[in-house]
Design a protein around this motif. Structure first.
Motif, mmCIF file in Angstrom:
data_model
loop_
_atom_site.group_PDB
_atom_site.id
_atom_site.type_symbol
_atom_site.label_atom_id
_atom_site.label_comp_id
_atom_site.label_asym_id
_atom_site.label_seq_id
_atom_site.Cartn_x
_atom_site.Cartn_y
_atom_site.Cartn_z
ATOM 1 N N THR A 151 18.513 5.480 -6.607
ATOM 2 C CA THR A 151 17.731 6.266 -5.643
ATOM 3 C C THR A 151 16.228 6.188 -5.908
ATOM 4 N N ASP A 152 15.461 6.706 -4.951
ATOM 5 C CA ASP A 152 14.022 6.918 -5.129
ATOM 6 C C ASP A 152 13.768 8.415 -5.074
ATOM 7 N N ILE A 153 12.878 8.890 -5.928
ATOM 8 C CA ILE A 153 12.539 10.314 -5.940
ATOM 9 C C ILE A 153 11.020 10.469 -6.028
ATOM 10 N N ILE A 154 10.493 11.367 -5.215
ATOM 11 C CA ILE A 154 9.064 11.684 -5.295
ATOM 12 C C ILE A 154 8.938 13.074 -5.916
ATOM 13 N N VAL A 155 8.102 13.219 -6.935
ATOM 14 C CA VAL A 155 7.830 14.563 -7.479
ATOM 15 C C VAL A 155 6.399 14.953 -7.104
ATOM 16 N N SER A 161 11.223 6.800 -9.795
ATOM 17 C CA SER A 161 10.578 8.062 -9.443
ATOM 18 C C SER A 161 9.066 7.922 -9.506
ATOM 19 N N PHE A 162 8.423 8.643 -8.606
ATOM 20 C CA PHE A 162 6.976 8.495 -8.423
ATOM 21 C C PHE A 162 6.327 9.853 -8.257
ATOM 22 N N LYS A 163 5.048 9.928 -8.660
ATOM 23 C CA LYS A 163 4.259 11.116 -8.320
ATOM 24 C C LYS A 163 3.783 10.924 -6.893
ATOM 25 N N TYR A 164 3.848 11.971 -6.098
ATOM 26 C CA TYR A 164 3.342 11.875 -4.725
ATOM 27 C C TYR A 164 1.875 11.457 -4.760
ATOM 28 N N SER A 165 1.514 10.506 -3.879
ATOM 29 C CA SER A 165 0.073 10.224 -3.728
ATOM 30 C C SER A 165 -0.268 10.196 -2.237
ATOM 31 N N ASP A 166 -1.390 10.803 -1.919
ATOM 32 C CA ASP A 166 -1.853 10.828 -0.523
ATOM 33 C C ASP A 166 -2.132 9.421 -0.040
ATOM 34 N N ARG A 167 -1.582 9.035 1.102
ATOM 35 C CA ARG A 167 -1.892 7.740 1.699
ATOM 36 C C ARG A 167 -2.674 7.970 2.977
ATOM 37 N N PRO A 168 -3.635 7.114 3.263
ATOM 38 C CA PRO A 168 -4.496 7.371 4.427
ATOM 39 C C PRO A 168 -3.715 7.450 5.739
ATOM 40 N N THR A 223 6.827 12.040 6.261
ATOM 41 C CA THR A 223 5.434 12.519 6.305
ATOM 42 C C THR A 223 4.542 11.991 5.173
ATOM 43 N N TYR A 224 5.164 11.407 4.124
ATOM 44 C CA TYR A 224 4.375 10.890 2.999
ATOM 45 C C TYR A 224 4.122 9.389 3.125
ATOM 46 N N CYS A 225 4.731 8.739 4.125
ATOM 47 C CA CYS A 225 4.895 7.280 4.047
ATOM 48 C C CYS A 225 3.962 6.508 4.979
ATOM 49 N N MET A 276 16.821 9.450 -2.113
ATOM 50 C CA MET A 276 17.043 10.877 -1.882
ATOM 51 C C MET A 276 15.695 11.579 -1.673
ATOM 52 N N GLN A 277 14.700 11.153 -2.400
ATOM 53 C CA GLN A 277 13.306 11.643 -2.344
ATOM 54 C C GLN A 277 13.110 13.021 -2.935
ATOM 55 N N ALA A 278 13.985 13.992 -2.654
ATOM 56 C CA ALA A 278 13.822 15.336 -3.227
ATOM 57 C C ALA A 278 15.154 16.059 -3.134
ATOM 58 N N SER A 282 0.820 -1.213 0.000
ATOM 59 C CA SER A 282 0.000 0.000 0.000
ATOM 60 C C SER A 282 0.851 1.260 0.000
ATOM 61 N N VAL A 283 2.126 1.132 -0.395
ATOM 62 C CA VAL A 283 3.012 2.287 -0.305
ATOM 63 C C VAL A 283 2.553 3.434 -1.217
ATOM 64 N N ARG A 284 1.974 3.071 -2.361
ATOM 65 C CA ARG A 284 1.374 4.092 -3.217
ATOM 66 C C ARG A 284 -0.035 3.633 -3.584
ATOM 67 N N GLU A 285 -0.791 4.536 -4.198
ATOM 68 C CA GLU A 285 -2.194 4.231 -4.434
ATOM 69 C C GLU A 285 -2.385 3.127 -5.478
HETATM 70 N N1 5AD Z 1 3.684 8.822 -2.731
HETATM 71 C C1 5AD Z 1 4.600 8.576 -3.695
HETATM 72 N N2 5AD Z 1 5.694 7.838 -3.486
HETATM 73 C C2 5AD Z 1 5.864 7.297 -2.274
HETATM 74 N N3 5AD Z 1 6.843 6.515 -1.770
HETATM 75 C C3 5AD Z 1 6.540 6.236 -0.482
HETATM 76 N N4 5AD Z 1 5.385 6.828 -0.124
HETATM 77 C C4 5AD Z 1 4.943 7.496 -1.230
HETATM 78 C C5 5AD Z 1 3.809 8.303 -1.491
HETATM 79 N N5 5AD Z 1 2.894 8.558 -0.566
HETATM 80 C C6 5AD Z 1 8.021 6.113 -2.525
HETATM 81 C C7 5AD Z 1 9.315 6.597 -1.865
HETATM 82 C C8 5AD Z 1 9.891 5.345 -1.292
HETATM 83 C C9 5AD Z 1 9.422 4.301 -2.296
HETATM 84 C C10 5AD Z 1 9.452 2.913 -1.818
HETATM 85 O O1 5AD Z 1 8.090 4.701 -2.574
HETATM 86 O O2 5AD Z 1 10.153 7.138 -2.863
HETATM 87 O O3 5AD Z 1 11.307 5.387 -1.179
#
Ligand code: 5AD
Ligand code: SF4
Length: 458
Positions: A310-314, A341-348, A169-171, A272-274, A46-49
Motif C-alpha cells: 500500500t501507499d500511506i500519507i502521514v 509511506s510519505f509525509k504530506y507535501s503541498d503540491r501547486p 485533494t493532495y494529488c 490506502m492513504q490513511a 512531480s508527485v511529491r516535492e
Molecule cells: N504528498 C505526499 N504524498 C503524496 N502522494 C501523492 N501526492 C502526495 C502528496 N502531495 C503519494 C500517494 C500516492 C503515491 C504515489 O504518492 O501515497 O499513492
C-alpha cells in the motif's frame, strides 16, 4: 547521436523512458553513460516535492556537461507538463519539453533538434485520446541492460491507460497527466501477444487507475476484468500483474480473478492513504476504512496467499493524533506485506493546499518514523513465515555479490518478493535472466528472501 536518459518517479515513467531508449536506438542513436552523452533526456516526476527538487539539481549538473556544440537537454514527464515553457527561460540548454501526451512525438523531435541547433520544441497539449506510439522491440535476453534503464529480461510493462480523473485533494497527477484516456483493448492485447512471442513471461499492466479502464471516452465496453481475462489466455504468459488500483473502483470480477486466473500473480498494490474516515473523506478518496477492510477480506477469500502492499500519507492537513492512530490500527488489521509511506507535501494547484491546519514537519516526521518502524517488523514477520516453503522465482539479474564460483542472482516470486538465489558462476551462459526456477526459501531478511535452487519447473 550518443544519448543518456535520467528517470525519476513511478513505473510509468520508467516504462516511458525504456520505450524512448528503444525508439531512439531503432533510429540509430546510442544509449551511453552520462559522461559520454551528447543529448540528455530527463524524465521527471512531480508527485511529491523531493523528486521535483532533484530535477533542478540534475539540470544544473547537465548544464555543465552541455558545453559541446549540438549538445542539449530534453525534459519530459510531469514537471515538464507543469513548468512547460519555463524550462527554456531558466535553462538555455533545454531545447525540448514534452509532457505526458507529448512523448509519442519525442523521438522525431530529438532527431530534428540534433540537426538544427537553433530550434526549440515543446509538446505540452493534452490529447483527447490515448496517444499510440510506434512499437519497439522489447529487450532481447542477451541484452542484459544495466540497472536503472528499467528493462528486466523476461519482463515487460504495457500501458493500458493514461491520466486520472479522480482529483484526490493532495494529488497533482490529474493536472500533470491529464484526463483519463483508455487505450483500445485490441491494441493492448496485440502488444501483449507480441511481447510473449518475443520471450516475455511476465507483463505488468500500467495505468494511474487501472480499475477504471474503459470508463472514459476511449472505452469500448471492455472492462478491466474483461481485459484481464482476455490477456490471461495468451499462451506462454506465465505472470500478469497490474498497478495502480484505486480501492473505490475495484470490481468484484477483478477480486474474483485473483482466485480464478492461474497466471494472475497473488500480489496487489492497493493504496490506502490513511486509516481515519474523516481524513479519507477530506482526501476525496470516496471509500472508508470499513469498505477498505471488506475489499481486503474479499481478496483474501479469493486468494488466501495474496500479498498486499500500500501507499500511506502521514501528516495530511488536519490529521490529529487520533486520526494517525487509526492509520496505525489499519496497518495492524491488514498487515500489509510492504508499504510506501510519505509525509504530506503541498503540491501547486491541488485542493489540499488550502486545507488547514497544516501538520508540523516535526510531528509528521515522528508519525512517519513510527509507521515505518512498525511496517519493518510486519514485513520481516511476513517474510519469515515463508521460510521452509517452496516458491517459483523469475530470475532477473546476477547481483554484484560473488562467493568464489557462486554468483548470487536476484529474482522475484509471484508475490513480487525479491528472492536471492546462489547459482554456479557459469549459470548465466546457459540460462539467462527471464528463466523460472523452483526455489526453497531458506532465510528472510528485512526486505528480501534467500533461497536455494531445487529445480527448473519447465
Ligand atoms: N504528498 C505526499 N504524498 C503524496 N502522494 C501523492 N501526492 C502526495 C502528496 N502531495 C503519494 C500517494 C500516492 C503515491 C504515489 O504518492 O501515497 O499513492
Ligand atoms: Fe492521484 Fe488519486 Fe489519481 Fe491516484 S487516483 S493518481 S492519488 S488523483
Amino acid at each position: 547521436m550518443k544519448f543518456n536518459v535520467i528517470t525519476f518517479g513511478c513505473q510509468m515513467n520508467v516504462h516511458d523512458s525504456d520505450w524512448l531508449i528503444r525508439a531512439m536506438e531503432s533510429r540509430g542513436w546510442e544509449a551511453v553513460d552520462e559522461s559520454e552523452a551528447e543529448v540528455f533526456i530527463v524524465n521527471t516526476c512531480s508527485v511529491r516535492e523531493k523528486p521535483e527538487q532533484k530535477v533542478y539539481s540534475v539540470l544544473g549538473r547537465l548544464g555543465r556537461l552541455c558545453s559541446r556544440p549540438g549538445s542539449f537537454v530534453a525534459v519530459g514527464g510531469c514537471v515538464a507538463q507543469q513548468i512547460g515553457q519555463g524550462f527554456f527561460e531558466r535553462f538555455p540548454f533545454v531545447r525540448l519539453v514534452f509532457g505526458s501526451d507529448g512523448i509519442a512525438k519525442a523521438p522525431q523531435a530529438l532527431e530534428e533538434l540534433a540537426e538544427d541547433h537553433e530550434r526549440k520544441l515543446i509538446f505540452n497539449d493534452f490529447l483527447s485520446d490515448y496517444p499510440e506510439r510506434e512499437q519497439v522491440d522489447p529487450s532481447p535476453y542477451e541484452d542484459l541492460v544495466p540497472p536503472g534503464i528499467g528493462t528486466i529480461p523476461g519482463q515487460a510493462f504495457v500501458n493500458i491507460m493514461q491520466g486520472c480523473d479522480n482529483f484526490c485533494t493532495y494529488c497533482i497527477v490529474p493536472y500533470t497527466r491529464g484526463r483519463q484516456k483508455s487505450r483500445h483493448p485490441d491494441h493492448v492485447i496485440e502488444e501483449c501477444r507480441g511481447l510473449v512471442k518475443s520471450g516475455v513471461r511476465e507483463i505488468t499492466l500500467l495505468g494511474q487507475n487501472v480499475n477504471s479502464f474503459g470508463l472514459d471516452s476511449g472505452g469500448t465496453g471492455v472492462s478491466f476484468a474483461d481485459l484481464l481475462y482476455r490477456i490471461s489466455e495468451i499462451e506462454g504468459l506465465e505472470r500478469i500483474r497490474f498497478t495502480t488500483s484505486h480501492p473505490k473502483d475495484i470490481a468484484p470480477e477483478v477480486i474474483r480473478a485473483f482466485g480464478e486466473l492461474p497466471n494472475l500473480c497473488p500480489h496487489l498494490h492497493l493504496p490506502m492513504q490513511a486509516g481515519a474516515d474523516s481524513v479519507l473523506k477530506r482526501m476525496g478518496r470516496k471509500y472508508d476504512s470499513k469498505r477498505y477492510l471488506e475489499i481486503v477480506s474479499g481478496l483474501r477469500e479469493a486468494c488466501p496467499e495474496i500479498a498486499l502492499s500500500t501507499d500511506i500519507i502521514v501528516g495530511f492537513p488536519g490529521e490529529s493524533d487520533d486520526d494517525f492512530e487509526q492509520t496505525m490500527d489499519m496497518v495492524e488489521k491488514v498487515r500489509f506485506e510492504s508499504s510506501f509511506s510519505f509525509k504530506y507535501s503541498d503540491r501547486p494547484g491541488v485542493a489540499a493546499v488550502k486545507f488547514q491546519p497544516k501538520v508540523s514537519d516535526d510531528v509528521a516526521q515522528k508519525r512517519l518514523t513510527r509507521l515505518q518502524e512498525r511496517q519493518k517488523h510486519i514485513t520481516r514477520e511476513s517474510l519469515e513465515r515463508l521460510t521452509g516453503l517452496e516458491t517459483v522465482v523469475l530470475l532477473e539479474r546476477p547481483s554484484r555479490k560473488q562467493d568464489g564460483d557462486i554468483v548470487h542472482w536476484r529474482g522475484k516470486d509471484s508475490g513480487g518478493r525479491v528472492v536471492n538465489v546462489p547459482l554456479p558462476g557459469d549459470y548465466e551462459k546457459n540460462s539467462p535472466g527471464g528463466k523460472l526456477l523452483r526455489v526453497l526459501i531458506t532465510e528472510a531478511k528485512n526486505h528480501s528472501l534467500f533461497g536455494e535452487k531445487v529445480g527448473e519447473p519447465w
